[in-house]
Design a protein around this motif. Sequence first.
Motif, mmCIF file in Angstrom:
data_model
loop_
_atom_site.group_PDB
_atom_site.id
_atom_site.type_symbol
_atom_site.label_atom_id
_atom_site.label_comp_id
_atom_site.label_asym_id
_atom_site.label_seq_id
_atom_site.Cartn_x
_atom_site.Cartn_y
_atom_site.Cartn_z
ATOM 1 N N LEU A 27 21.461 -29.096 22.176
ATOM 2 C CA LEU A 27 21.636 -28.550 23.522
ATOM 3 C C LEU A 27 22.622 -27.386 23.477
ATOM 4 C CD1 LEU A 27 20.706 -29.148 26.427
ATOM 5 C CD2 LEU A 27 22.803 -30.466 26.726
ATOM 6 N N SER A 28 22.206 -26.248 24.007
ATOM 7 C CA SER A 28 23.028 -25.044 23.942
ATOM 8 C C SER A 28 23.822 -24.838 25.223
ATOM 9 C CB SER A 28 22.147 -23.817 23.677
ATOM 10 O OG SER A 28 22.899 -22.628 23.735
ATOM 11 N N GLY A 29 25.084 -24.471 25.076
ATOM 12 C CA GLY A 29 25.897 -24.162 26.242
ATOM 13 C C GLY A 29 25.392 -22.935 26.972
ATOM 14 N N LEU A 30 24.764 -22.028 26.238
ATOM 15 C CA LEU A 30 24.232 -20.813 26.866
ATOM 16 C C LEU A 30 23.104 -21.127 27.843
ATOM 17 C CD1 LEU A 30 24.172 -18.325 23.837
ATOM 18 C CD2 LEU A 30 25.831 -18.463 25.702
ATOM 19 N N SER A 31 22.392 -22.240 27.601
ATOM 20 C CA SER A 31 21.343 -22.637 28.541
ATOM 21 C C SER A 31 21.954 -23.017 29.881
ATOM 22 C CB SER A 31 20.530 -23.804 27.975
ATOM 23 O OG SER A 31 21.348 -24.949 27.802
ATOM 24 N N GLY A 32 23.143 -23.625 29.859
ATOM 25 C CA GLY A 32 23.842 -23.955 31.098
ATOM 26 C C GLY A 32 24.303 -22.705 31.829
ATOM 27 N N VAL A 33 24.819 -21.751 31.078
ATOM 28 C CA VAL A 33 25.251 -20.485 31.676
ATOM 29 C C VAL A 33 24.060 -19.768 32.305
ATOM 30 C CG1 VAL A 33 26.260 -18.221 31.217
ATOM 31 C CG2 VAL A 33 27.172 -20.248 30.071
ATOM 32 N N PHE A 34 22.957 -19.730 31.569
ATOM 33 C CA PHE A 34 21.748 -19.064 32.080
ATOM 34 C C PHE A 34 21.241 -19.752 33.341
ATOM 35 C CE2 PHE A 34 17.132 -18.540 32.259
ATOM 36 C CZ PHE A 34 17.023 -17.160 32.211
ATOM 37 N N ALA A 35 21.221 -21.091 33.332
ATOM 38 C CA ALA A 35 20.767 -21.840 34.505
ATOM 39 C C ALA A 35 21.680 -21.591 35.698
ATOM 40 C CB ALA A 35 20.717 -23.335 34.182
ATOM 41 N N LEU A 193 29.312 -24.522 38.542
ATOM 42 C CA LEU A 193 29.629 -25.607 37.607
ATOM 43 C C LEU A 193 28.848 -25.480 36.305
ATOM 44 C CD1 LEU A 193 29.984 -28.839 39.796
ATOM 45 C CD2 LEU A 193 31.770 -27.448 38.753
ATOM 46 N N HIS A 194 27.598 -25.061 36.394
ATOM 47 C CA HIS A 194 26.808 -24.862 35.178
ATOM 48 C C HIS A 194 27.393 -23.757 34.306
ATOM 49 C CE1 HIS A 194 22.732 -26.884 36.259
ATOM 50 N NE2 HIS A 194 23.526 -27.674 35.571
ATOM 51 N N GLY A 198 28.810 -24.698 30.799
ATOM 52 C CA GLY A 198 28.062 -24.061 29.731
ATOM 53 C C GLY A 198 28.958 -23.211 28.846
ATOM 54 N N THR A 199 29.887 -22.494 29.471
ATOM 55 C CA THR A 199 30.825 -21.670 28.712
ATOM 56 C C THR A 199 31.739 -22.536 27.855
ATOM 57 O OG1 THR A 199 30.813 -19.989 30.466
ATOM 58 C CG2 THR A 199 32.640 -19.923 28.889
ATOM 59 N N LEU A 200 32.255 -23.620 28.439
ATOM 60 C CA LEU A 200 33.128 -24.527 27.690
ATOM 61 C C LEU A 200 32.396 -25.145 26.509
ATOM 62 C CD1 LEU A 200 35.002 -26.364 30.609
ATOM 63 C CD2 LEU A 200 35.921 -24.607 29.085
ATOM 64 N N MET A 201 31.168 -25.568 26.718
ATOM 65 C CA MET A 201 30.397 -26.175 25.639
ATOM 66 C C MET A 201 30.063 -25.155 24.556
ATOM 67 S SD MET A 201 27.805 -28.751 27.640
ATOM 68 C CE MET A 201 26.968 -29.158 26.101
ATOM 69 N N TYR A 202 29.807 -23.923 24.967
ATOM 70 C CA TYR A 202 29.494 -22.889 23.971
ATOM 71 C C TYR A 202 30.671 -22.652 23.033
ATOM 72 C CZ TYR A 202 28.626 -18.299 21.973
ATOM 73 O OH TYR A 202 28.488 -17.247 21.101
ATOM 74 N N PHE A 203 31.864 -22.503 23.609
ATOM 75 C CA PHE A 203 33.041 -22.244 22.774
ATOM 76 C C PHE A 203 33.486 -23.496 22.000
ATOM 77 C CE2 PHE A 203 33.461 -18.569 25.608
ATOM 78 C CZ PHE A 203 33.779 -17.586 24.680
ATOM 79 N N LYS A 204 33.145 -24.670 22.504
ATOM 80 C CA LYS A 204 33.559 -25.902 21.841
ATOM 81 C C LYS A 204 32.621 -26.280 20.696
ATOM 82 C CE LYS A 204 34.677 -30.757 22.793
ATOM 83 N NZ LYS A 204 34.805 -31.798 23.853
ATOM 84 N N TYR A 205 31.312 -26.109 20.891
ATOM 85 C CA TYR A 205 30.356 -26.596 19.913
ATOM 86 C C TYR A 205 29.602 -25.515 19.156
ATOM 87 C CZ TYR A 205 31.006 -30.996 22.427
ATOM 88 O OH TYR A 205 31.560 -32.118 23.003
#
Length: 209
Positions: A27-35, A193-194, A198-205
Motif C-alpha cells: 500500500l502506497s502513501g502516495l495513493s492516499g495523497v492522490f485520493a 486526512l488522506h 498519505g504523506t506520513l506513510m510515504y515518509f515513514k515506509y
Amino acid sequence: MNKQDEQLNALNDIRKMMDRSSRFISLSGLSGVFAGITALVGAYFANQEIVNYVNRDLETAYFDAGIEFNLIKIGLLVLIIALVGGALFTYRQSKKKNLPIWDKTAKNLLINLAIPLATGGLFIAALLYVHSNAYGLIAPSCLLFYGLALVNASKYTYTDIRFLGFCEIILGLIAMFNIGYGLYFWAVGFGILHIIYGTLMYFKYERAK
C-alpha cells in the motif's frame, strides 16, 4: 560481524518474512495523497453545484432530482479516479518491493474493507429510500462506515490505517451533530486526512527505504 549481529539479522529477516505473509505492505502513501487531492477537487465542484442551484431563480431552477443526479455523478467520478490512482501507485510500490500485488493478504484486506463499505452503501441507499429528506446524513454516514472499514481492514496492512479509521469515525460522529455542514466534513475526512496520513506513510515506509 559477530554471532550476536548474525542472530539479530536472522531475526529481522524472519520478521520481514512474517510481515510479508500476514500484511499487505505494498500500500502506497502516495495513493492516499492522490485520493485526498481528488476528494478536495470533487468537494469543490460539488460545492459549486450546490451554490449554483441555490442561486438559481425559482422559475428556472431544476428539480431536486437534477442536483442529486449531478452530485452523484461527481461522487462516482471522484471514486473512480481515486481507485484508479490508488491501484497504479500500489502497483508501482509492489513492483518496487518485488512483491505480488494480489495474494492472500490482499484478498483478506479487500474483504475486510468491502464488508463495512457495502453495508454502509446499502444503509445510505435505504435511508434515502425511506426518508427522502435525509440527505444531511449522507456525509456523516460515509465517514462513519469508511472509518469502520479502515479499522476492520487495518490488521491486514499498516497499523497506521487504524488511526486514520478512528479519525474518520470521530469526524463522522461530530458531523452527525452538525447537519448542514456535511460537505465540509466530507472534504476534511476524505481530503485533508488522506493527504496528511498519505504523506506520513510515504515518509515513514517509502521515502526512508
